[in-house]
Scaffold this active site. Sequence first.
Site, PDB file in Angstrom:
ATOM      1  N   GLU A   1       0.866  -1.191   0.000  1.00 14.19           N
ATOM      2  CA  GLU A   1       0.000   0.000   0.000  1.00 14.19           C
ATOM      3  C   GLU A   1       0.896   1.233   0.000  1.00 14.19           C
ATOM      4  O   GLU A   1       1.723   1.405   0.906  1.00 14.19           O
ATOM      5  CB  GLU A   1      -0.916   0.061   1.228  1.00 14.19           C
ATOM      6  CG  GLU A   1      -1.877   1.244   1.105  1.00 14.19           C
ATOM      7  CD  GLU A   1      -2.556   1.705   2.394  1.00 14.19           C
ATOM      8  OE1 GLU A   1      -3.596   2.362   2.290  1.00 14.19           O
ATOM      9  OE2 GLU A   1      -2.029   1.436   3.508  1.00 14.19           O
TER      10      GLU A   1
ATOM     11  N   GLU B   1       4.834   5.138   3.473  1.00 14.86           N
ATOM     12  CA  GLU B   1       4.363   6.473   3.859  1.00 14.86           C
ATOM     13  C   GLU B   1       5.581   7.371   4.029  1.00 14.86           C
ATOM     14  O   GLU B   1       6.521   7.018   4.724  1.00 14.86           O
ATOM     15  CB  GLU B   1       3.540   6.380   5.158  1.00 14.86           C
ATOM     16  CG  GLU B   1       3.190   7.706   5.803  1.00 14.86           C
ATOM     17  CD  GLU B   1       2.493   8.701   4.872  1.00 14.86           C
ATOM     18  OE1 GLU B   1       1.490   8.341   4.222  1.00 14.86           O
ATOM     19  OE2 GLU B   1       2.970   9.849   4.795  1.00 14.86           O
TER      20      GLU B   1
ATOM     21  N   GLU C   1       9.686   7.880   0.258  1.00 17.57           N
ATOM     22  CA  GLU C   1       8.937   8.341  -0.916  1.00 17.57           C
ATOM     23  C   GLU C   1       8.740   7.110  -1.806  1.00 17.57           C
ATOM     24  O   GLU C   1       9.695   6.409  -2.159  1.00 17.57           O
ATOM     25  CB  GLU C   1       9.732   9.442  -1.628  1.00 17.57           C
ATOM     26  CG  GLU C   1       8.921  10.228  -2.645  1.00 17.57           C
ATOM     27  CD  GLU C   1       8.598   9.445  -3.897  1.00 17.57           C
ATOM     28  OE1 GLU C   1       7.402   9.364  -4.266  1.00 17.57           O
ATOM     29  OE2 GLU C   1       9.517   8.881  -4.514  1.00 17.57           O
TER      30      GLU C   1
ATOM     31  N   ASP D   1      -2.903  11.986  -2.539  1.00 18.66           N
ATOM     32  CA  ASP D   1      -3.124  13.444  -2.557  1.00 18.66           C
ATOM     33  C   ASP D   1      -3.513  13.887  -3.960  1.00 18.66           C
ATOM     34  O   ASP D   1      -2.775  13.631  -4.917  1.00 18.66           O
ATOM     35  CB  ASP D   1      -1.852  14.180  -2.121  1.00 18.66           C
ATOM     36  CG  ASP D   1      -1.530  13.923  -0.658  1.00 18.66           C
ATOM     37  OD1 ASP D   1      -2.462  13.956   0.166  1.00 18.66           O
ATOM     38  OD2 ASP D   1      -0.347  13.680  -0.342  1.00 18.66           O
TER      39      ASP D   1
ATOM     40  N   LYS E   1      -4.880  21.824  -7.872  1.00 19.23           N
ATOM     41  CA  LYS E   1      -4.532  22.938  -8.775  1.00 19.23           C
ATOM     42  C   LYS E   1      -3.774  22.384  -9.982  1.00 19.23           C
ATOM     43  O   LYS E   1      -2.841  21.587  -9.814  1.00 19.23           O
ATOM     44  CB  LYS E   1      -3.667  23.965  -8.052  1.00 19.23           C
ATOM     45  CG  LYS E   1      -4.464  24.738  -7.006  1.00 19.23           C
ATOM     46  CD  LYS E   1      -3.645  25.862  -6.427  1.00 19.23           C
ATOM     47  CE  LYS E   1      -4.502  26.570  -5.380  1.00 19.23           C
ATOM     48  NZ  LYS E   1      -3.732  27.259  -4.372  1.00 19.23           N
TER      49      LYS E   1
ATOM     50  N   ASP F   1     -11.840  10.163  -3.840  1.00 22.77           N
ATOM     51  CA  ASP F   1     -13.121  10.885  -3.872  1.00 22.77           C
ATOM     52  C   ASP F   1     -13.065  11.990  -4.930  1.00 22.77           C
ATOM     53  O   ASP F   1     -14.055  12.667  -5.148  1.00 22.77           O
ATOM     54  CB  ASP F   1     -13.369  11.562  -2.511  1.00 22.77           C
ATOM     55  CG  ASP F   1     -12.316  12.629  -2.272  1.00 22.77           C
ATOM     56  OD1 ASP F   1     -11.120  12.288  -2.264  1.00 22.77           O
ATOM     57  OD2 ASP F   1     -12.673  13.818  -2.175  1.00 22.77           O
TER      58      ASP F   1
HETATM   59  C1  LIG Z   1      -4.669  11.987   1.654  1.00 22.50           C
HETATM   60  S1  LIG Z   1      -3.559  11.034   2.611  1.00 22.50           S
HETATM   61  C2  LIG Z   1      -4.333   9.430   2.593  1.00 22.50           C
HETATM   62  C3  LIG Z   1      -3.876   8.582   3.734  1.00 22.50           C
HETATM   63  C4  LIG Z   1      -4.534   7.213   3.869  1.00 22.50           C
HETATM   64  N1  LIG Z   1      -4.338   6.395   2.691  1.00 22.50           N
HETATM   65  C5  LIG Z   1      -6.008   7.333   4.174  1.00 22.50           C
HETATM   66  O1  LIG Z   1      -6.826   6.950   3.316  1.00 22.50           O
HETATM   67  O2  LIG Z   1      -6.344   7.801   5.273  1.00 22.50           O
HETATM   68  C6  LIG Z   1      -2.199  10.808   1.481  1.00 22.50           C
HETATM   69  C7  LIG Z   1      -0.940  10.264   2.157  1.00 22.50           C
HETATM   70  O3  LIG Z   1       0.007   9.956   1.149  1.00 22.50           O
HETATM   71  C8  LIG Z   1       1.310  10.283   1.593  1.00 22.50           C
HETATM   72  N2  LIG Z   1       2.117  10.439   0.376  1.00 22.50           N
HETATM   73  C9  LIG Z   1       1.941  11.352  -0.599  1.00 22.50           C
HETATM   74  N3  LIG Z   1       2.821  11.179  -1.592  1.00 22.50           N
HETATM   75  C10 LIG Z   1       3.587  10.109  -1.230  1.00 22.50           C
HETATM   76  C11 LIG Z   1       4.683   9.449  -1.846  1.00 22.50           C
HETATM   77  N4  LIG Z   1       5.134   9.856  -3.038  1.00 22.50           N
HETATM   78  N5  LIG Z   1       5.252   8.410  -1.205  1.00 22.50           N
HETATM   79  C12 LIG Z   1       4.776   7.997   0.011  1.00 22.50           C
HETATM   80  N6  LIG Z   1       3.748   8.605   0.650  1.00 22.50           N
HETATM   81  C13 LIG Z   1       3.153   9.637   0.036  1.00 22.50           C
HETATM   82  C14 LIG Z   1       1.082  11.562   2.379  1.00 22.50           C
HETATM   83  O4  LIG Z   1       2.136  11.831   3.280  1.00 22.50           O
HETATM   84  C15 LIG Z   1      -0.238  11.253   3.087  1.00 22.50           C
HETATM   85  O5  LIG Z   1      -0.028  10.652   4.341  1.00 22.50           O
END
Ligand SMILES: C[S@@+](CC[C@H](N)C(=O)[O-])C[C@H]1O[C@@H](n2cnc3c(N)ncnc32)[C@H](O)[C@@H]1O
Length: 231
Positions: A56, A81, A108, A131, A135, A167
């Site tokens: 995941e 994460e 990352e 995320d 924009k 969403d």
């Molecule tokens: C909107 S949150 C969703 C978190 C979780 N999946 C949930 O549904 O509650 C997006 C998460 O992705 C992580 N994230 C964003 N880009 C990432 C990347 N390139 N590699 C690892 N984590 C990332 C962010 O730090 C954040 O915690």
Amino acid sequence: MKKAKDLHLPFAWEDRQPVLHERLWYLPGKIDWSTFSFPGFQAPSFFANSKPVHIEYCSGNGSWIIDRAKRHPEINFLAVEQRFDRARKIWAKMHNAGLQNLIVALAEGHAMTKTFIPDSSVTQIYINFPDPWPKRRHAKYRIINPTFIAEMHRILADNGTVTIVTDDADYSTSIIKEMLAHAGFLSAFDAPYFAEASSEYGTSYFDELFRSKGKIIKLHQFRKQSIDKKS
Ligand SMILES: C[S@@+](CC[C@H](N)C(=O)[O-])C[C@H]1O[C@@H](n2cnc3c(N)ncnc32)[C@H](O)[C@@H]1O
């Protein structure tokens, strides 16, 4: 009972190094990772067995993957994460639940995958509420983009799947367009290429947040095909 604050990175910031420490695989940004040799998922220091591996990406505080890992001891899970404050929450929950089939990568996701994850070594990939970067000028920061899609295809075994939940209507459209533009993925759903996520799929912090706001949660699933099999 562990708390998130009990995780102390094993090195001071200026000395930070990639390391696997108490089931947390720490891959700090902007430094050379060549000092870490990935031992393979089956190695004693990693999962120590040959069960299938599910990844995941973007696990947030980990509620979805903790629940999955509890319900599926026959699977090895890797939660990826990039934020320390969130990764250490997953780490605390994992230890408190005594889960042996989960490792947390504080990393990352794209760079970790490209650097370490072997070809055809993963059977399922999940990305829940990536995320959306709404924009237009920020859309380049979205994790789901053609180069990451090619990486997901490379690490998946044949017939492996990528499941993506969002969403965000605009991100959903772009996910469908970019995944289907790759010759090696087919949608599990006919047009419009998503289904509404049901409660059996599991829930997460952002799932609950968006459902409480009455948003429609779209679940997309794509299956890896050998490129020459896709007509
Ligand atoms: C909107 S949150 C969703 C978190 C979780 N999946 C949930 O549904 O509650 C997006 C998460 O992705 C992580 N994230 C964003 N880009 C990432 C990347 N390139 N590699 C690892 N984590 C990332 C962010 O730090 C954040 O915690």
